[in-house]
Design an enzyme around this catalytic site. Structure first.
Site, short mmCIF file in Angstrom:
data_model
loop_
_atom_site.label_atom_id
_atom_site.label_comp_id
_atom_site.label_asym_id
_atom_site.label_seq_id
_atom_site.Cartn_x
_atom_site.Cartn_y
_atom_site.Cartn_z
N ASP A 181 0.83 -1.20 0.00
CA ASP A 181 0.00 0.00 0.00
C ASP A 181 0.87 1.26 0.00
OD1 ASP A 181 -1.84 1.98 0.50
OD2 ASP A 181 -2.80 0.95 2.18
N ASP B 178 -10.68 3.77 -1.43
CA ASP B 178 -11.28 2.70 -0.59
C ASP B 178 -12.79 2.58 -0.79
OD1 ASP B 178 -8.73 2.57 0.34
OD2 ASP B 178 -9.28 2.72 2.47
C1 GAL Z 1 -5.58 2.06 2.84
C2 GAL Z 1 -6.01 0.91 1.93
C3 GAL Z 1 -7.02 0.08 2.68
C4 GAL Z 1 -6.39 -0.46 3.94
C5 GAL Z 1 -5.81 0.69 4.79
C6 GAL Z 1 -5.02 0.18 5.98
O1 GAL Z 1 -4.64 2.85 2.21
O2 GAL Z 1 -6.56 1.44 0.75
O3 GAL Z 1 -7.49 -0.97 1.85
O4 GAL Z 1 -5.38 -1.36 3.59
O5 GAL Z 1 -4.97 1.50 4.01
O6 GAL Z 1 -4.40 1.18 6.71
#
Ligand code: GAL
Length: 394
Positions: free
Chosen positions: A152, A220
């Site tokens: 990520d 998200d």
């Molecule tokens: C976001 C991601 C989510 C989740 C989250 C965890 O950036 O898009 O799916 O993984 O971080 O902190």
């Protein structure tokens, strides 16, 4: 002479075979030949995920019939990370006392296990990232028996902001994804590589080149119809970038989390199947209603999602809040979805010549599991925010 030649040919064949079994096994196309299916902790458990949660979800994925329906990966998202030891080796935090033992447990159920990290120094939730430790972390995960990595962007975004130009920021991001790709390959363990950078910089154009088996195409998802439909229907035009080993990922499923009604969750599943999207359930598998299990495990819907030809579907028609999407399937049939995005039911029609069929193809209504016979066209009252999903064959 002949004997010498055939002995030499045999030796060459064996060398090639040995090299291939060492190298070919690491090629991304060998894994994720169809869109990955499984479960991820984030949508439901968020930061509260721990060892006991993962074991309970692994148990439930089996007892609910989901594993046998194809859901194989049990993925730990953010907040598992602890401190690095004196040698820089990343440890899990107190919520996960023994990652190797946890991986062994998940594997013992006939499942695979996934983990999460970031190319930046810190994850979105503020935990330790892989920046500067890529090879070390990849090796740690391989030693634990990890089969899937969600990587990520998060923590790298501040560094990208400080870059002298947008081009330099882009290069920093791309290089960081390549660095982890190489680190994963170096371990020799087949690990599904999931890029998560929210679809920035048209990732579908370069995601496969940096080794991605899947890449998030959007921000998200949340457990609301408005957010799910914004994400799902915005995928038009991306079909040609997906295929076996490399998939567009419009984010994980919300089915069963309670924020949408059954018609809306049916839209979610149907659209994700037409999109050849990864199916990563995001609900609490230990507390599923029969309705949720039926939505997640519908064999015909999963067969569309997992179709071996791996051709993503696309929008073929739109009029206001009505849309028709179609996906070509390996046996020459097509999945056709009549979607109603309006909050009231609407009568919709599809003429099969408009989705590439001459005459009267055979039509099956997928969710109703009903053969409708040979039809030139099909018309139905599509529920509010709902779908009628058809499988049409010559
Ligand atoms: C976001 C991601 C989510 C989740 C989250 C965890 O950036 O898009 O799916 O993984 O971080 O902190």
């Amino acid at each position: 002479m002949n004997g010498f030649r055939s002995a030499r040919r045999l030796a060459v064949t064996m060398i090639v075979f040995t090299m291939c079994s060492a190298v070919c096994a690491q090629q991304p196309a060998a894994i994720a030949a169809t869109p990955p299916m499984g479960w991820n902790s984030w949508n439901h458990f968020n930061k509260s995920v721990d060892d006991a949660t993962i074991r309970a979800q692994a148990d439930a994925i089996v007892s609910s019939g989901m594993r046998d329906a194809g859901y194989l990966y049990v993925n730990i998202d953010d907040t598992w990370e602890g401190e690095r030891d004196a040698n820089g080796v990343l440890r899990s935090n107190s919520k996960f006392p023994d990652m190797k033992a946890l991986a062994d447990y998940v594997h013992s159920k006939g499942l695979k296990i996934g983990i999460y990290s970031t190319p930046g120094p810190k994850t979105c939730a503020g935990f330790e990232g892989s920046y500067g430790h890529e090879e070390q972390d990849a090796q740690t995960w391989a030693d634990w028996g990890i089969d899937y990595l969600k990587y990520d962007l998060c923590g790298l975004r501040d560094m990208m902001k400080a870059a002298p130009s947008p081009e330099a920021a882009h290069k920093l991001m791309v290089d960081s994804y390549i660095k982890m790709r190489d680190a994963l390959r170096k371990t020799g363990r087949p690990i599904v590589y999931s890029l998560c950078q929210y679809g920035n910089d048209a990732v579908w154009r370069w995601g496969a080149d940096v080794g991605g088996n899947l890449w998030r195409t959007t921000g998200d998802i949340s457990d609301r119809y408005a957010r799910m439909e914004t994400i799902g229907f915005s995928q038009a035009g991306l079909a040609r970038f997906a295929g076996p080993g490399h998939w567009n990922d419009p984010d994980m499923l919300e089915v069963g989390n309670g924020g949408m009604n059954t018609e809306e969750y049916r839209t979610h599943m149907s659209l994700w199947a037409i999109l050849a999207a990864p199916l990563l359930a995001g609900n609490d598998l230990t507390k599923m209603s029969p309705d949720t299990i039926a939505l997640l495990t519908n064999k015909e819907v999963i067969a569309i999602d997992q179709d071996p030809a791996g051709m993503q579907g696309d929008r073929v028609w739109a009029e206001g809040s009505m849309e028709i999407w179609a996906r070509p399937l390996a046996d020459g049939s097509k999945a056709v979805g009549l979607f109603n995005r309006h909050p009231q039911p609407i009568q919709m029609e599809v003429k099969f010549k408009d989705v590439g069929f001459a005459g009267k193809p055979k039509v099956r209504e997928v969710w109703a599991a009903k053969d409708l016979g040979a039809l030139e066209s099909f018309s139905a009252r599509v529920p509010a925010h709902g779908v009628v999903l058809l499988r049409v064959s010559k």
